[in-house]
Design an enzyme around this catalytic site. Structure first.
Site, PDB file in Angstrom:
ATOM      1  CB  CYS A  33      -0.902   0.045   1.236  1.00 12.59           C
ATOM      2  SG  CYS A  33      -2.065  -1.308   1.385  1.00 12.59           S
ATOM      3  CB  CYS A  37      -3.654   2.786   2.146  1.00 12.04           C
ATOM      4  SG  CYS A  37      -4.901   1.615   1.525  1.00 12.04           S
ATOM      5  CB  CYS A  64      -3.513  -1.635  -1.919  1.00  8.05           C
ATOM      6  SG  CYS A  64      -5.078  -1.130  -1.167  1.00  8.05           S
ATOM      7  CB  CYS A  67      -3.851   3.280  -1.663  1.00  4.23           C
ATOM      8  SG  CYS A  67      -2.728   1.870  -1.452  1.00  4.23           S
TER       9      CYS A  67
END
Length: 355
Positions: A33, A37, A64, A67
């Site tokens: 991430c 995030c 992810c 994000c």
């Protein structure tokens, strides 16, 4: 958790993306991430950190979907990419030009002030542009010593300003005079030490003036044999404690593959081989390239086999990272020090990026 990771964790907790220049991944979910995030905050013991997305992907994490770190295009990251590209171009220019370009010219080409360019250059390579140029000049001289009919001819071929400069380079880089190097160490007293590492047995040989050989082997006895083959006319003796500090520094470099790049002490080869080896040293820790990619990078797309030959001729394990070269499909190719060791190195580098 070390001090740097404690600072990174505080940024993750605060979701302060503007101050972060890294990504974080969660071991329990396998996801990487961006800082900031919106997903639930993980436990700190389940978090690992990466300098860039490619390192996280190599370690097995996936981006992810919330994000989208694979869509990261913020200005700071773009600037970092531009700086790295400019520094690589400066390295290529230093490698190609007979006389090192001055700092002001390199900085002008990069669109930076000389002082700022030097700071960025040193942050990336661990040495200044001047030190890098000196290493390039020394490599040329060493390669010339191996092939030229005389030391004088080698000085001329390497375009050194004087014989005094040549002997200064030789003592710092080869650990002996040019004539002794050409004669297989004739008249030299070399001391060596060795130890066992995760990569096998490591050997380090020195003359009274400095390091002249580094070797890896599966058996301890093979190290002395390799040194004697390289310096057949030298007197070789086992060191007591004289090389302990140097050996520790070398082991530290092996144990921390993600550390700032350091240039090798001892390189020798043809102009083409040096071009390939320089391209290898620009491969970031934790990443790999194919033979074809390196051939394209050095501007010789049809020289794939020659690139493979240059990798096979490399006698400087780890320092010139030919272990980062794989086949086009990503499969492991041959390695001078053994494919098992190559696999181990790649795993070790991927793990080092998570620490």
């Amino acid at each position: 958790m070390n001090a740097i990771n404690r600072q990174r964790w505080q940024l993750v907790k605060s979701k302060n993306e503007t101050s972060a220049r890294f990504l974080y991944a969660v071991k329990t979910t396998g996801i990487v991430c961006r800082v900031g995030c919106a997903s639930r905050l993980p436990l700190p013991e389940n978090v690992v950190y990466f300098e860039d997305l490619s390192s996280a992907l190599l370690a097995g994490y996936r981006p992810c979907k919330r994000c989208q770190p694979d869509q990261l295009t913020d200005a700071a990251t773009s600037k970092d990419i531009e700086y790295k590209k400019a520094i690589r171009q400066a390295c290529e220019r230093i490698n190609q030009e007979p006389q090192p370009p001055v700092l002001a010219d390199l900085a002008l080409k990069a669109g930076l002030s000389p002082a700022y360019f030097q700071r960025k250059f040193k942050a990336m390579l661990g040495i200044s542009p001047k030190q890098y140029a000196q290493a390039v000049k020394a490599r040329r001289f060493q390669a010339a010593i191996e092939t030229a009919p005389s030391v004088t001819a080698a000085i001329y071929e390497a375009e050194l300003s004087s014989s005094g400069r040549a002997y200064e380079l030789a003592q710092k880089r080869l650990g002996m005079t040019p004539s002794s190097w050409r004669a297989g160490g004739k008249g030299e007293l070399l001391i060596y030490t060795q130890t066992q590492t995760e990569l096998g047995f490591l050997g380090l040989a020195c003359s009274p003036r400095g390091i002249c050989g580094i070797e890896l082997a599966d058996q301890a006895e093979a190290l002395a044999t390799q040194f004697r083959a390289r310096f057949p006319q030298a007197q070789l003796e086992v060191a007591e404690e004289e090389l302990a500090t140097l050996l520790e520094q070398l082991i530290a470099q092996i144990d921390r593959p993600a550390a700032v790049l350091t240039l090798p002490l001892d390189i020798q080869g043809t102009a083409f081989q040096e071009q390939v080896w320089q391209a290898l040293m620009l491969i970031p820790t934790g990443q790999t390239r194919s033979y074809a990619e390196i051939a394209h990078q050095i501007g010789k797309p049809k020289a794939v086999r020659a690139v493979a030959g240059a990798c096979a001729a490399n006698r400087h394990a780890i320092v010139i990272p030919c272990h980062r070269i794989v086949r086009k499909g990503g499969q492991l190719s041959g390695y001078r020090w053994g494919v098992e060791r190559k696999h181990q190195l790649l795993i070790q580098e991927a793990q080092a990026l998570t620490e």
